[in-house]
Enzyme design. Structure first.
Site, mmCIF file in Angstrom:
data_model
loop_
_atom_site.group_PDB
_atom_site.id
_atom_site.type_symbol
_atom_site.label_atom_id
_atom_site.label_comp_id
_atom_site.label_asym_id
_atom_site.label_seq_id
_atom_site.Cartn_x
_atom_site.Cartn_y
_atom_site.Cartn_z
ATOM 1 N N ASP A 64 0.704 -1.249 -0.120
ATOM 2 C CA ASP A 64 -0.133 -0.134 0.075
ATOM 3 C C ASP A 64 1.048 1.458 -0.074
ATOM 4 O O ASP A 64 2.005 1.188 -0.382
ATOM 5 C CB ASP A 64 -1.056 0.138 1.123
ATOM 6 N N HIS A 87 1.986 1.889 -3.206
ATOM 7 C CA HIS A 87 1.239 2.762 -3.852
ATOM 8 C C HIS A 87 1.459 4.257 -3.772
ATOM 9 O O HIS A 87 0.801 4.865 -3.933
ATOM 10 C CB HIS A 87 -0.397 2.444 -3.125
#
Length: 437
Positions: free
Chosen positions: A257, A280
């Site tokens: 993430d 991310h």
């Protein structure tokens, strides 16, 4: 005559400086700072944080309180050792986890305030979280190792925190649609701490977030290695909320993430010299979920390298929210094979998290996004859309500046577009941004 005038001016500046300290509780740098964030942190000043005068620090070894490295829960021994270190009258103390050992540690919270003037949590060995999810689920816990309410705390030592997160990932509703959505525990949670240093640790395979900083002030995080598989859901690297004067530097983060996420209540945050990938990217937000008020300001992200991430630098706010994200600068950033290098999404709405489909229709309020700067950002985009600035018709993005931004596609032409925004471009910028009609 000139010399006397200069002396008077200098004295007035000094008096004004101390007046602001007494009345506002702010430093000169805070009052005069603009969008560049806090000054770079080169590490704590030991003379201020750990006074050299007085007796040497007291060392409290967890092994002396019964901690074993044979797969037996060491939480009770760790808490007893922490109590001794925290309440030491020696002035300074060291809470020591010795090198060369691995300790099974159930969820544990190390709390202050402490009697000791400063405490160093010296983690040299390996701490392992239980792999059984029921340890947390049966007690409704969402944190593994917590430090709370401690002033002048240093967490360091070169050791490892192993979250054993596999069972959480494979049972996540993001990977298994039939599973119930459950928030996983954070590996290292630092709450309500001041003058905090976290450095030289390895944090791996957390159940969800790896390191969270909340309601804290004057924080320096550096030289962390944070790793989890690229497919592991919600495994954020470093998450900052409701904190100010935070410096994050020289960290390597590879997770499933955001490498770094900065959310509401955070101000004067500096992120520098970060290697990110996979993951991310680096995110401001999301902000304003469930029609809430949120704010982030005075953030600087600089000297970052992003490799193979799904996003580069992103600002994400929920439609229907309130508040602002302002005075945010991204500069001197290198990207390679990043799918969405530069994003502003002021209309974010995750239909999976809303109660009805109508919740994702256009709403009449938005979190204001203003005074955002992108400078000297270069690299390659893995998608055709290198830069996307999607702002709200209800509240346009204002003061977006781009200077010397150069992003090319991987074997294809890259584009930049914006909607409901005021964008000023200067220097050599490619692709050139055009408004959507």
């Amino acid at each position: 005559m000139g010399g006397s005038t200069t002396t008077v001016v200098v004295m007035l500046i000094v008096v004004l400086h101390y007046y602001m300290l007494l009345v506002y509780g702010a430093s000169w740098d805070e009052v005069s700072s603009e969008a560049d964030g806090p000054a770079p942190a080169e590490g704590p000043d030991d003379e201020l944080w750990l006074p050299r005068a007085g007796p040497p620090p007291r060392v409290v070894n967890v092994d002396d309180y019964g901690a074993a490295d044979a797969g037996v829960d060491a939480a009770e021994a760790f808490l007893a050792a922490w109590s001794e270190a925290c309440n030491s009258s020696a002035g300074r103390s060291v809470f020591l986890v010795p090198e060369g050992k691995a300790y099974l540690l159930m969820p544990v919270s190390f709390r202050g305030p402490c009697r000791a003037a400063s405490v160093a949590a010296m983690i040299k060995g390996t701490l392992e979280a239980p792999s059984d999810r029921s340890v947390w689920l049966e007690r409704g816990l969402q944190e593994w190792i917590t430090f709370e309410g401690v002033d002048r705390l240093r967490v360091l030592g070169g050791g490892t925190l192993d979250g054993n997160g596999m069972q959480w990932w494979i049972n996540s509703c993001k990977l298994n649609r039939s599973a119930r959505c459950v928030t996983g525990p954070t590996a290292l949670y630092l709450r309500r701490c001041t003058r905090l240093v976290v450095e030289e640790l390895q944090v791996r395979d957390s159940m969800q977030m790896h390191v969270a900083i909340a309601y804290s002030r004057d924080v320096a995080v550096s030289r962390l290695s944070i790793t989890a598989p690229a497919w592991s859901p919600n495994t954020y690297g470093i998450h900052v909320s409701n904190s100010r004067e935070v410096s994050i530097s020289r960290c390597t983060i590879a997770t499933g993430d955001d490498c770094v996420s900065i959310v509401t209540g955070s101000t004067f945050v500096r992120v520098t010299s970060i290697f990110c990938g996979p993951g991310h990217g680096i995110s401001i937000g999301s902000l304003g979920a469930n029609n809430s008020w949120a704010h982030v300001s005075d953030v600087l992200v600089e000297k970052a390298t992003l490799l193979g991430t799904t996003n580069g630098v992103r600002i994400k706010t929920w439609q229907g929210g309130y508040g602002y994200a302002e005075r945010i600068s991204f500069r001197d950033i290198s990207m390679r094979n990043v799918t969405n290098p530069i994003i502003i999404d002021q209309n974010y709405c995750d239909s999976a998290r809303t109660t009805t489909p109508s919740s994702c229709h256009d709403q009449g309020s938005a979190v204001a996004v203003r005074n955002i700067s992108y400078r000297n950002i270069h690299g390659t985009s893995a998608s055709r859309v290198a830069i996307s600035l999607v702002c709200s018709a209800a509240l346009r993005c204002d003061g977006i500046r781009m200077q010397d931004v150069y992003l090319v596609g991987e074997g294809r032409y890259a584009t930049c577009s914006y909607r409901n925004a005021t964008v000023v471009q200067s220097g050599y910028t490619f692709p050139f941004c055009s408004a959507e009609m």
